[in-house]
Design an enzyme around this catalytic site. Structure first.
Site, mmCIF file in Angstrom:
data_model
loop_
_atom_site.group_PDB
_atom_site.id
_atom_site.type_symbol
_atom_site.label_atom_id
_atom_site.label_comp_id
_atom_site.label_asym_id
_atom_site.label_seq_id
_atom_site.Cartn_x
_atom_site.Cartn_y
_atom_site.Cartn_z
ATOM 1 N N ASP A 140 46.007 36.309 42.181
ATOM 2 C CA ASP A 140 45.474 35.457 43.240
ATOM 3 C C ASP A 140 44.807 34.208 42.690
ATOM 4 O OD1 ASP A 140 46.225 36.286 45.723
ATOM 5 O OD2 ASP A 140 44.204 36.747 46.419
ATOM 6 N N ASP A 445 39.743 48.072 51.909
ATOM 7 C CA ASP A 445 40.286 49.353 51.480
ATOM 8 C C ASP A 445 39.745 50.508 52.323
ATOM 9 O OD1 ASP A 445 37.709 49.072 50.442
ATOM 10 O OD2 ASP A 445 38.431 48.694 48.423
#
Length: 734
Positions: A140, A445
């Protein structure tokens, strides 16, 4: 033995001594109820000293009691898992599914490329058929340095993977293997080891030299066409999709030095534009899910953070024992391994291992329906990540899964699949809502795992004797506090989100699992009761007003029992988990520091976000430390270093308690007040004394230390002034 005659691939054992522990829990709860009764029945009348302080303590103790009840969901029904990999091999070796491994990185400075490729190489070297293994690196940061490091790793893998398999080495991160290999080697292995280490050192030097230059030398760029994709690169937040298949598992020439197939290896930096929100790690994972579905499409996905290298080459087979079990495998959506760390000191100065969570609480969650998904070290079914709901009728026929190979060339694949990682692909789709990792929360998550469980799936917690993954823990107090601030803020946001375990999950998961989730979702609100308890009793002690029963009163007994029982049980639990007494004491200090700083700021930021005054952010934990910081960490000296709002609060609280303690001690010793303090305010005095004792490292950092890890003198002066103002103001007002 299963109903169809097969022996199970895994076994579940329940913890021993549950009946005895439940009796203990009941006795503590009775004590808590007596404390509540005492508080309600002995509230001072209007005009009497300590009335408001008393009412505040009633609220704090009511909160602590209810929160303690919630925590028992983690301990009520603990289970432990054991796998049988030999049975897996005997029954399913020829039909083992393809596994896609996702490694995520975001910043080449905080997460050095050498560290990243060690994680990549460790998962490439799994004890698993390489033709069924694909490894994807999501960058990223869009860094050509990270890409270069991965390119170097793809060449080194041709030597490293055969070496690992030939000599069955552990761990399979080359850096960790060469740093920790103390076992004597035979002559053949020793010779190969020297050669492999030479190759690794040369590769590491090339990568680190490029990192020091902050660019890739032209002679290196010219050797691979992939670098041309950085020609249009503007910044980390503004660039096209960069997709490179460095090792194509379909290519018969993609082999190691022994002529064996290599795992597929893919680099992906998804498109980013300043005008489009990229949804942090959740967006990166979803891009990987889409791109990998067109390259390898493994029905099992493992995701790991870039610092969490594989420490156990058999972890894939362990996970498959759960997924492929004929009786219960069809119920399991994901298998979560513990998040463990390699650089933790013996006495865990920052409680980095979260030992009790790993060894106790997650086993308890497993007994309630499954653990949380913690974002790393987790094996998923691809279809559950993509939104599939659980159905008793649906069972995966592993033997029917065929290997569908696209006929596109590597160049065509790279070109055609870039759109799947575009910055606008998610818009007006179910991605981030019903498919993939969910968006809008700093802990994507946890909320994703909860949503999967609410669709009827179960999860499994597997804690093997040899750790499956090892990462890097925070080595400074600021890093540890910021990390916990992000976690607690995200968990509190889940409580107020669509997928709140308090109401959305009701009826979809067990009540015990709801309670288990709420324990973490309520981390941040704990700051209020803890702050009150850490300040108000000490201020009333300084003024000579008792807020607790006298030592001769029968009401003293429930206070003494609950406090001693809770902490003795906590100490025994910590020692049973492999900790030390000093480690437990450090854990208590971090408990206080997190609740009065990290959780406080997390609570305030969440409220501001709900009111529309702030937006969620994502802070990457640093994975590197200066040499002097590392030396202090190894000596277990707390690292402060800077003046931050969190440290201002911690220092002021510490000074308030020190002023109160010294003031009362002086009065007691110089007059006849020592008997009065003992008889009427013993609990307050002990509480204040413990708060002073637990803050000793902070006093050292404020006044005694000379190294760079100390706190600035300006903060010492500020905290003294604020503490004196608080004490004087309270004395005058009350």
């Amino acid at each position: 033995m299963g109903s169809d005659g097969y022996l199970p691939l895994f076994e579940t054992r329940r913890a021993k001594g549950r009946a005895l522990y439940r009796l203990f829990v009941i006795s503590v709860f009775v004590g808590i109820c007596l404390i509540w009764i005492y508080r309600v029945s002995h509230i001072p009348r209007k005009g009497e000293d300590g009335r408001w302080g008393w009412i505040g303590l009633l609220g704090a103790e009511f909160w602590f009691g209810l929160y303690w009840v919630l925590t028992q969901a983690h301990r009520w029904n603990q289970v432990y898992r054991c796998t049988f990999k030999d049975r897996l091999s005997q029954r399913h070796e020829k039909e083992l599914p393809k596994v896609d491994v996702f490694v995520c990185t975001a910043d080449p400075v905080i997460e050095p490329p050498v560290m990243v490729i060690n994680t990549v190489l460790s998962v490439m070297a799994y004890d698993y058929p390489p033709e069924k293994l694909s490894v994807y690196l999501s960058d990223d940061g869009g860094s050509d340095l990270t890409f270069y490091a991965l390119l170097e790793a793809s060449h080194f893998a041709k030597h490293w993977l055969p070496y690992c398999k030939k000599f069955k080495v552990e761990p399979r991160s080359p850096a960790e293997y060469f740093n920790s290999s103390d076992d004597p080697l035979d002559a053949n292995q020793s010779k190969e080891s020297v050669f492999i280490k030479k190759l690794y050192d040369e590769m590491e030097n090339r990568i680190e030299n490029a990192a020091k230059l902050a660019r890739i030398p032209e002679e290196l760029r010219s050797k691979h066409t992939g670098f041309s994709q950085w020609d249009s690169y503007s910044s980390q937040r503004d660039h096209d999709t960069i997709l490179q298949i460095l090792i194509d598992g379909r290519d018969p020439n993609a082999i190691d030095k022994d002529g064996l197939v290599l795992p597929t290896l893919v680099y992906l930096a998804r498109e980013k534009r300043p005008q489009h929100h990229h949804n942090f790690k959740g967006g990166a994972m979803n891009a990987l899910i889409r791109v990998s579905s067109e390259i390898s499409n493994g029905p099992i996905i493992l995701n790991v953070d870039c610092d969490m290298y594989s420490n156990n080459s058999h972890s894939v087979r362990d996970a498959l024992c759960f997924f492929m079990d004929e009786e219960k495998g069809h119920e399991i959506a994901f298998v979560q391994f513990p998040q463990t760390f390699k650089n933790v000191t013996r006495n865990e100065i920052y409680d980095a291992t979260m030992r009790v969570i790993k060894e106790v609480e997650f086993h308890g969650l497993d007994g309630c329906g499954g653990p949380l998904y913690v974002g790393t070290g987790c094996f998923h079914r691809r279809d559950t990540l993509c939104g599939r709901k659980f159905s008793k009728e649906y069972k995966t026929d592993w033997s029917s899964l065929t290997d569908i190979r696209r006929k596109d060339s590597v160049h065509e694949l790279e070109k055609n699949l870039k759109g799947l990682a575009s910055s606008t692909y998610d818009k007006n789709t179910q991605w981030g809502k019903e498919m993939g990792l969910l968006y809008g929360c700093p802990v994507e998550d946890v909320i994703t795992g909860l949503s999967i469980q609410c669709r009827g799936w179960k999860s499994v917690y597997f804690n093997p004797s040899r750790e499956a993954f090892l990462g890097i823990a925070a080595t400074t107090l600021p890093d540890a506090l910021v990390q916990h601030k992000r976690w607690s803020e995200g968990d509190l946001q889940i409580l107020f989100s669509r997928y709140s375990p308090a109401w959305y999950a009701h009826g979809k998961i067990s009540l015990a699992l709801q309670m288990g989730y709420c324990v973490y979702c309520l981390w941040a609100p704990n700051c209020l009761a803890t702050l009150y308890y850490a300040v108000i009793p000490s201020l009333y002690l300084l003024k000579g007003i008792s807020l607790f029963p006298q030592i001769s009163s029968p009401w003293f007994i429930p206070f003494a029992y609950v406090i001693s029982a809770k902490h003795i049980c906590g100490l025994a639990e910590f020692l049973w988990c492999g900790g030390t007494i000093l480690g437990w004491w450090n854990c208590q200090r971090m408990w206080l520091y997190k609740r009065t700083s990290s959780y406080l700021f997390a609570f305030m930021d969440t409220i501001l976000k709900l009111l529309g005054f702030a937006e969620s952010g994502f802070v990457i934990s640093t994975k590197i430390a200066d040499e002097d910081v590392s030396q202090r960490y190894e000596k277990e000296i707390m690292e402060f270093g800077t003046s931050t709002p969190m440290f201002t609060i911690l220092s002021t609280l510490a000074m308030i308690n020190l002023v109160c303690f010294v003031g009362v001690l002086k009065e007691a010793l110089m007059g006849t007040g020592i008997i009065r303090v003992y008889e009427t305010m013993s609990l307050q005095f002990v509480l204040c004394g413990i708060l002073v004792l637990i803050n000793f490292p902070l006093y050292q950092a404020l006044f005694l230390r000379k190294d760079k890890g100390k706190l600035p003198s300006s903060l010492a002066a500020k905290s003294i002034v604020l503490a004196l103002l608080a004490c004087i103001s309270f004395t005058l007002l009350y």
